[in-house]
Design a protein around this motif. Structure first.
Motif, PDB file in Angstrom:
ATOM      1  N   UNK A  48      46.529  75.394  41.846  1.00 15.71           N
ATOM      2  CA  UNK A  48      47.625  75.360  40.556  1.00 15.71           C
ATOM      3  C   UNK A  48      47.916  73.689  40.280  1.00 15.71           C
ATOM      4  N   UNK A  49      46.976  72.866  40.519  1.00 17.14           N
ATOM      5  CA  UNK A  49      47.346  71.380  40.309  1.00 17.14           C
ATOM      6  C   UNK A  49      45.880  70.832  39.563  1.00 17.14           C
ATOM      7  N   UNK A  50      46.233  69.620  39.202  1.00 16.75           N
ATOM      8  CA  UNK A  50      45.120  68.960  38.769  1.00 16.75           C
ATOM      9  C   UNK A  50      45.501  67.352  39.024  1.00 16.75           C
ATOM     10  N   UNK A  67      50.992  73.287  37.512  1.00 20.60           N
ATOM     11  CA  UNK A  67      51.199  74.451  36.543  1.00 20.60           C
ATOM     12  C   UNK A  67      52.128  75.818  37.044  1.00 20.60           C
ATOM     13  N   UNK A  68      52.617  75.323  38.394  1.00 19.07           N
ATOM     14  CA  UNK A  68      53.705  76.286  38.649  1.00 19.07           C
ATOM     15  C   UNK A  68      54.637  75.802  39.598  1.00 19.07           C
ATOM     16  N   UNK A  69      56.016  76.530  39.661  1.00 14.03           N
ATOM     17  CA  UNK A  69      57.038  75.818  40.361  1.00 14.03           C
ATOM     18  C   UNK A  69      56.861  75.641  41.781  1.00 14.03           C
ATOM     19  N   UNK A  70      55.931  76.297  42.340  1.00 13.98           N
ATOM     20  CA  UNK A  70      55.691  76.092  43.904  1.00 13.98           C
ATOM     21  C   UNK A  70      54.821  74.965  44.229  1.00 13.98           C
ATOM     22  N   UNK A  71      53.892  75.044  42.907  1.00  9.64           N
ATOM     23  CA  UNK A  71      52.927  73.666  43.316  1.00  9.64           C
ATOM     24  C   UNK A  71      53.604  72.388  43.057  1.00  9.64           C
ATOM     25  N   UNK A  72      54.941  72.467  42.368  1.00 13.53           N
ATOM     26  CA  UNK A  72      55.512  71.211  41.864  1.00 13.53           C
ATOM     27  C   UNK A  72      56.442  71.161  43.321  1.00 13.53           C
ATOM     28  N   UNK A 220      45.647  76.898  20.516  1.00  9.40           N
ATOM     29  CA  UNK A 220      46.857  75.736  20.807  1.00  9.40           C
ATOM     30  C   UNK A 220      47.377  76.167  22.383  1.00  9.40           C
ATOM     31  N   UNK A 221      47.886  77.220  22.336  1.00  9.51           N
ATOM     32  CA  UNK A 221      48.437  77.376  23.792  1.00  9.51           C
ATOM     33  C   UNK A 221      47.683  77.161  25.106  1.00  9.51           C
ATOM     34  N   UNK A 222      46.422  77.730  24.943  1.00 11.51           N
ATOM     35  CA  UNK A 222      45.320  77.340  25.956  1.00 11.51           C
ATOM     36  C   UNK A 222      45.003  75.767  26.156  1.00 11.51           C
ATOM     37  N   UNK A 223      44.634  75.239  25.253  1.00  7.61           N
ATOM     38  CA  UNK A 223      44.505  73.777  25.226  1.00  7.61           C
ATOM     39  C   UNK A 223      45.431  73.031  25.742  1.00  7.61           C
ATOM     40  N   UNK A 224      46.678  73.267  25.323  1.00  8.12           N
ATOM     41  CA  UNK A 224      47.877  72.476  25.705  1.00  8.12           C
ATOM     42  C   UNK A 224      48.083  72.618  27.278  1.00  8.12           C
ATOM     43  N   UNK A 225      47.981  73.941  27.618  1.00  9.85           N
ATOM     44  CA  UNK A 225      47.892  73.960  29.015  1.00  9.85           C
ATOM     45  C   UNK A 225      46.875  73.514  29.845  1.00  9.85           C
ATOM     46  N   UNK A 226      45.904  73.389  29.283  1.00  8.14           N
ATOM     47  CA  UNK A 226      44.663  72.537  29.889  1.00  8.14           C
ATOM     48  C   UNK A 226      44.976  71.261  30.280  1.00  8.14           C
ATOM     49  N   UNK A 227      45.962  70.772  29.540  1.00  7.16           N
ATOM     50  CA  UNK A 227      46.403  69.303  29.905  1.00  7.16           C
ATOM     51  C   UNK A 227      46.820  69.353  31.432  1.00  7.16           C
ATOM     52  N   UNK A 228      47.418  70.529  31.698  1.00  7.59           N
ATOM     53  CA  UNK A 228      48.031  70.476  32.976  1.00  7.59           C
ATOM     54  C   UNK A 228      46.920  70.874  34.071  1.00  7.59           C
ATOM     55  N   UNK A 229      46.048  71.947  33.763  1.00  2.00           N
ATOM     56  CA  UNK A 229      45.105  72.457  34.594  1.00  2.00           C
ATOM     57  C   UNK A 229      43.630  71.901  34.620  1.00  2.00           C
TER      58      UNK A 229
END
Length: 251
Positions: A48-50, A67-72, A220-229
């Motif tokens: 859940x992180x990169x 990408x998750x609260x727990x990972x943060x 768009x949603x998947x690509x922008x999420x990809x900036x985190x994953x």
């Protein structure tokens, strides 16, 4: 919750910095977060992180994204402590002073409102910021295709959003049918990991989605999420970092 921590670093020597060093930085991350969190991370098939390194004009940035609260809580928060001042990369015999910290956070609800429930244009440019590769049936795929990009992004999404899964063979087939690479500027490279050269690529592509607004919004949603994953393999050790630009047309 999505979060991004950028650490500005100052090296203690003039040794050349390579993006493959991010694998050694992952070792630093494991030390900072502690053995309990490290064990938890190793249990995840898709992390859940990169994280990745950027180096330009003698400026060095270490990007850590969750990408998750727990990972943060487990990955980023330890780096926010005041006593974390120096990054000691043992295997390279280098130390980096942390001279700046910048944090960005957004709830998943707000992120979805911005990226899925807002209408964007049909062109996107994907910048591959660190060596990127895919793997299938034991073989590395060191070039981007619509199939590999969105298969990876959907799998990563479902790993962190198990209550709202998007992966579907028919949806992936539709994306392949309706999405086209219109421009590209790519070069092959390798990512060094423990003496192994992983075939990879760097550069950028522009894609066009010739379909309904709902499919454009999903892209768009998947690509922008990809900036985190990240996209593709080994994003937790520095591969597959991307940034996305919205384009009015494919220029």
């Amino acid at each position: 919750m999505l979060a991004k921590l950028v650490l500005s670093l100052k090296a203690d020597s003039d040794k050349k910095i390579s993006m493959s060093m991010s694998s050694a930085f992952q070792g630093v991350l494991m030390e900072v977060v502690g053995s309990k969190t490290a064990a938890w991370l190793h249990e995840n098939q898709i992390n859940p992180y990169s994280q990745y390194i950027q180096y330009k004009d003698n400026n060095i940035w270490w990007n850590i994204l969750t990408a998750t609260k727990e990972a943060f809580e487990k990955v980023i928060k330890p780096f926010m402590e005041d006593d974390v001042l120096v990054i000691n990369v043992k295997y390279s015999d280098m130390k980096f002073e942390i001279i700046g910290k910048k944090m960005e956070q957004i709830s998943m609800k707000s992120f979805m409102k911005q990226q899925y429930f807002t209408d964007y244009g049909h062109f996107f440019t994907i910048n591959f910021l660190s060596p990127t590769s895919f793997k299938s049936e034991g073989d590395y795929k060191n070039y981007p295709t619509i199939h590999w990009i969105f298969r990876s992004l959907m799998k990563k999404h479902d790993a962190i959003c198990s209550d709202n899964e998007v992966y579907d063979d028919e949806v992936l087939a539709l994306l392949e049918e309706k999405t086209f690479i219109t421009q590209y500027n790519l070069r092959s490279t390798v990512f060094y990991l423990e003496g192994v050269k992983i075939p990879a690529f760097l550069g950028k592509i522009t894609i066009l989605v010739k379909s309904s607004q709902s499919l454009v919004n999903l892209v768009n949603y998947l690509l922008m999420l990809g900036e985190y994953t990240g996209v593709g393999i080994k994003s937790s050790i520095g591969m597959g970092a991307i940034s996305v630009e919205h384009k009015e047309r494919g220029e």
